[in-house]
Design a protein around this motif. Sequence first.
Motif, PDB file in Angstrom:
ATOM      1  N   LEU A   1       0.856  -1.203   0.062  1.00  8.27           N
ATOM      2  CA  LEU A   1      -0.173   0.138   0.190  1.00  8.27           C
ATOM      3  C   LEU A   1       0.666   1.263  -0.112  1.00  8.27           C
ATOM      4  O   LEU A   1       0.387   2.367  -0.267  1.00  8.27           O
ATOM      5  CB  LEU A   1      -0.937   0.050   1.136  1.00  8.27           C
ATOM      6  CG  LEU A   1      -2.011  -1.252   1.321  1.00  8.27           C
ATOM      7  CD1 LEU A   1      -2.624  -0.967   2.676  1.00  8.27           C
ATOM      8  CD2 LEU A   1      -3.129  -0.816   0.219  1.00  8.27           C
ATOM      9  N   CYS A   2       2.079   1.065   0.353  1.00  4.64           N
ATOM     10  CA  CYS A   2       3.286   2.137   0.372  1.00  4.64           C
ATOM     11  C   CYS A   2       3.140   3.315  -0.918  1.00  4.64           C
ATOM     12  O   CYS A   2       2.961   2.450  -1.934  1.00  4.64           O
ATOM     13  CB  CYS A   2       4.569   1.717   0.757  1.00  4.64           C
ATOM     14  SG  CYS A   2       5.610   3.141   0.836  1.00  4.64           S
ATOM     15  N   GLU A   3       3.064   4.340  -0.895  1.00  2.00           N
ATOM     16  CA  GLU A   3       2.985   5.357  -1.837  1.00  2.00           C
ATOM     17  C   GLU A   3       4.290   6.084  -2.036  1.00  2.00           C
ATOM     18  O   GLU A   3       4.368   6.987  -3.035  1.00  2.00           O
ATOM     19  CB  GLU A   3       1.779   6.394  -1.686  1.00  2.00           C
ATOM     20  CG  GLU A   3       0.524   5.654  -1.627  1.00  2.00           C
ATOM     21  CD  GLU A   3      -0.594   6.693  -0.993  1.00  2.00           C
ATOM     22  OE1 GLU A   3      -0.221   7.761  -0.725  1.00  2.00           O
ATOM     23  OE2 GLU A   3      -1.778   6.088  -0.686  1.00  2.00           O
ATOM     24  N   SER A   4       5.325   5.533  -1.738  1.00  2.00           N
ATOM     25  CA  SER A   4       6.736   6.237  -1.990  1.00  2.00           C
ATOM     26  C   SER A   4       7.046   5.959  -3.380  1.00  2.00           C
ATOM     27  O   SER A   4       6.744   4.854  -3.677  1.00  2.00           O
ATOM     28  CB  SER A   4       7.802   5.577  -1.031  1.00  2.00           C
ATOM     29  OG  SER A   4       8.110   4.098  -1.496  1.00  2.00           O
ATOM     30  N   PRO A   5       7.845   6.707  -4.071  1.00  2.00           N
ATOM     31  CA  PRO A   5       8.068   6.518  -5.566  1.00  2.00           C
ATOM     32  C   PRO A   5       8.886   5.150  -5.675  1.00  2.00           C
ATOM     33  O   PRO A   5       8.523   4.546  -6.529  1.00  2.00           O
ATOM     34  CB  PRO A   5       8.986   7.510  -5.958  1.00  2.00           C
ATOM     35  CG  PRO A   5       8.733   8.868  -4.787  1.00  2.00           C
ATOM     36  CD  PRO A   5       8.002   8.027  -3.652  1.00  2.00           C
TER      37      PRO A   5
ATOM     38  N   ALA B   1       7.864  -0.969   3.027  1.00  2.00           N
ATOM     39  CA  ALA B   1       7.319   0.287   2.879  1.00  2.00           C
ATOM     40  C   ALA B   1       8.352   1.296   3.471  1.00  2.00           C
ATOM     41  O   ALA B   1       9.134   0.819   4.184  1.00  2.00           O
ATOM     42  CB  ALA B   1       5.961   0.030   3.985  1.00  2.00           C
ATOM     43  N   CYS B   2       7.952   2.648   2.951  1.00  2.00           N
ATOM     44  CA  CYS B   2       9.178   3.633   3.212  1.00  2.00           C
ATOM     45  C   CYS B   2       8.871   4.204   4.944  1.00  2.00           C
ATOM     46  O   CYS B   2       9.659   4.464   5.395  1.00  2.00           O
ATOM     47  CB  CYS B   2       8.853   5.001   2.276  1.00  2.00           C
ATOM     48  SG  CYS B   2       7.332   5.697   2.894  1.00  2.00           S
ATOM     49  N   GLY B   3       7.603   3.793   5.473  1.00  2.00           N
ATOM     50  CA  GLY B   3       7.345   4.076   6.678  1.00  2.00           C
ATOM     51  C   GLY B   3       7.072   5.559   7.002  1.00  2.00           C
ATOM     52  O   GLY B   3       6.615   5.781   8.262  1.00  2.00           O
ATOM     53  N   HIS B   4       6.949   6.215   6.000  1.00  2.00           N
ATOM     54  CA  HIS B   4       6.557   7.751   6.259  1.00  2.00           C
ATOM     55  C   HIS B   4       5.743   8.809   5.340  1.00  2.00           C
ATOM     56  O   HIS B   4       5.414   9.583   5.772  1.00  2.00           O
ATOM     57  CB  HIS B   4       7.683   8.635   6.614  1.00  2.00           C
ATOM     58  CG  HIS B   4       8.970   8.456   5.497  1.00  2.00           C
ATOM     59  ND1 HIS B   4       9.083   8.977   4.584  1.00  2.00           N
ATOM     60  CD2 HIS B   4      10.065   7.668   5.748  1.00  2.00           C
ATOM     61  CE1 HIS B   4      10.106   8.727   3.452  1.00  2.00           C
ATOM     62  NE2 HIS B   4      10.771   7.967   4.483  1.00  2.00           N
ATOM     63  N   CYS B   5       5.328   7.782   4.338  1.00  2.00           N
ATOM     64  CA  CYS B   5       4.198   8.423   3.553  1.00  2.00           C
ATOM     65  C   CYS B   5       3.035   8.501   4.047  1.00  2.00           C
ATOM     66  O   CYS B   5       2.684   7.688   5.095  1.00  2.00           O
ATOM     67  CB  CYS B   5       4.258   7.585   2.197  1.00  2.00           C
ATOM     68  SG  CYS B   5       3.503   6.147   2.055  1.00  2.00           S
ATOM     69  N   PRO B   6       2.149   9.257   3.426  1.00  2.00           N
ATOM     70  CA  PRO B   6       0.707   9.206   4.014  1.00  2.00           C
ATOM     71  C   PRO B   6       0.070   7.791   4.144  1.00  2.00           C
ATOM     72  O   PRO B   6      -0.720   7.438   5.201  1.00  2.00           O
ATOM     73  CB  PRO B   6      -0.196  10.016   3.080  1.00  2.00           C
ATOM     74  CG  PRO B   6       0.926  10.946   2.586  1.00  2.00           C
ATOM     75  CD  PRO B   6       2.285  10.187   2.486  1.00  2.00           C
ATOM     76  N   ALA B   7       0.329   6.682   3.355  1.00  2.00           N
ATOM     77  CA  ALA B   7      -0.358   5.554   3.195  1.00  2.00           C
ATOM     78  C   ALA B   7       0.126   4.846   4.410  1.00  2.00           C
ATOM     79  O   ALA B   7      -0.488   3.931   5.302  1.00  2.00           O
ATOM     80  CB  ALA B   7       0.119   5.021   1.877  1.00  2.00           C
ATOM     81  N   CYS B   8       1.635   4.802   4.669  1.00  2.00           N
ATOM     82  CA  CYS B   8       2.285   4.084   5.796  1.00  2.00           C
ATOM     83  C   CYS B   8       1.537   4.752   7.094  1.00  2.00           C
ATOM     84  O   CYS B   8       1.452   3.937   8.127  1.00  2.00           O
ATOM     85  CB  CYS B   8       3.557   4.460   5.771  1.00  2.00           C
ATOM     86  SG  CYS B   8       4.601   3.285   4.600  1.00  2.00           S
ATOM     87  N   HIS B   9       1.314   5.965   7.089  1.00  2.00           N
ATOM     88  CA  HIS B   9       0.967   6.644   8.501  1.00  2.00           C
ATOM     89  C   HIS B   9      -0.571   6.075   8.622  1.00  2.00           C
ATOM     90  O   HIS B   9      -0.920   5.587   9.725  1.00  2.00           O
ATOM     91  CB  HIS B   9       0.868   8.035   8.300  1.00  2.00           C
ATOM     92  CG  HIS B   9       0.175   8.947   9.509  1.00  2.00           C
ATOM     93  ND1 HIS B   9       0.656   8.623  10.861  1.00  2.00           N
ATOM     94  CD2 HIS B   9      -0.872   9.451   9.795  1.00  2.00           C
ATOM     95  CE1 HIS B   9       0.090   9.358  11.683  1.00  2.00           C
ATOM     96  NE2 HIS B   9      -1.010   9.883  11.042  1.00  2.00           N
TER      97      HIS B   9
HETATM   98 ZN    ZN Z   1       5.202   4.527   2.781  1.00  2.00          ZN
END
Ligand code: ZN
Length: 354
Positions: free
Chosen positions: A50-54, A65-73
Amino acid sequence: MVVSLLRLLPWQDGVLREALGRLTSSAVLVHGQPGSGQLELALAVAKAWLCESPASVAASGAVPACGHCPACHLVDTGYHPDLKVLVPEAMQASLGWDFGADEADADKGEAKKRKPSQEIKVDAIRQAVTFCQSTVSRDRAKVVLIHPADRMNTVSANTLLKTLEEPPGRVRFLLSCGSIDDILPTVRSRCQAWHLPLPEGGAVLDWLCTAHPGLSASDARVLLAAAGGSPQGAAELLRLGWTAAAWQRLPKDVAGGVAGAWAGWPLPLLVDALQKLCHDLARANAGGTARFFPAEAVPADTSLPRLTAWAAELRQARRHADHPWNAGLKVESLLFQARRAVQPAPPVLGGKRA
Ligand SMILES: [Zn+2]
């Protein structure tokens, strides 16, 4: 449902990367020994999808997952609109998750009064099927996570089958469980299976000792063995206040008819502990090595027929362990049976033991 953040266990980073690289199906079944972090890993996989990072978008979710994009949050706070997590009510309570808010019970008052279910009910599965049919909210995927998948009864599993076989659009399923043999073949055959390996002992001991200052590595090792090697099982024993000393003393207490600290353990756990002792005594009797107790605590001179009879009594007790017995009387009865079973075998003619 509001979920609290479950972090990957310290040794799971490599496992997660490997899993993401290999999981190619839209339906995945993560299995392994219970208590080895299946739910944590499954949530991390869902978060990656689900992560939205590039980087995640470019890799189609095949990197952590990047851990800090809106989706991760949103995943961390339990409000991601494209993630549906199904666990039994009883487990939601033990995880500290808010349960009941999205239940399909018509009568919420009655729902509060009854005992939380240990099963994943068909109503929850129907909600998940409806969820799958709605459009994707955040343009990545829609993920349904079911844990433990073996808690779906036959009706629930059958309700899920068609959607599991032909997930609409970008729907992906993550099922996790203990033994894969506990999953209905019809469900199993529709999933890509991923076996979660047990971590090496040193990493688990470090994790237990870090979380419990004052716990020695040797005591952690005893409790890890008591939990059958399950990291989260050992952590649960510590949470319940079990000590290595009480565990090591249990065989001697039982033989001497002494109701030690273990007599106050919840009945299902006490029966489980006695079953482990019975298992180890039978192994020692056959010349094998004890699995759950230190070898020096397990005598080998017991009577196999008595152990066999005791094992049957314990199976019977296990079936009724959740029954609201008079706990004191039940413990007394279990202790009586146990003491009889662990006595040295009587000598017979010819000098051999029975
Ligand atoms: Zn993310």
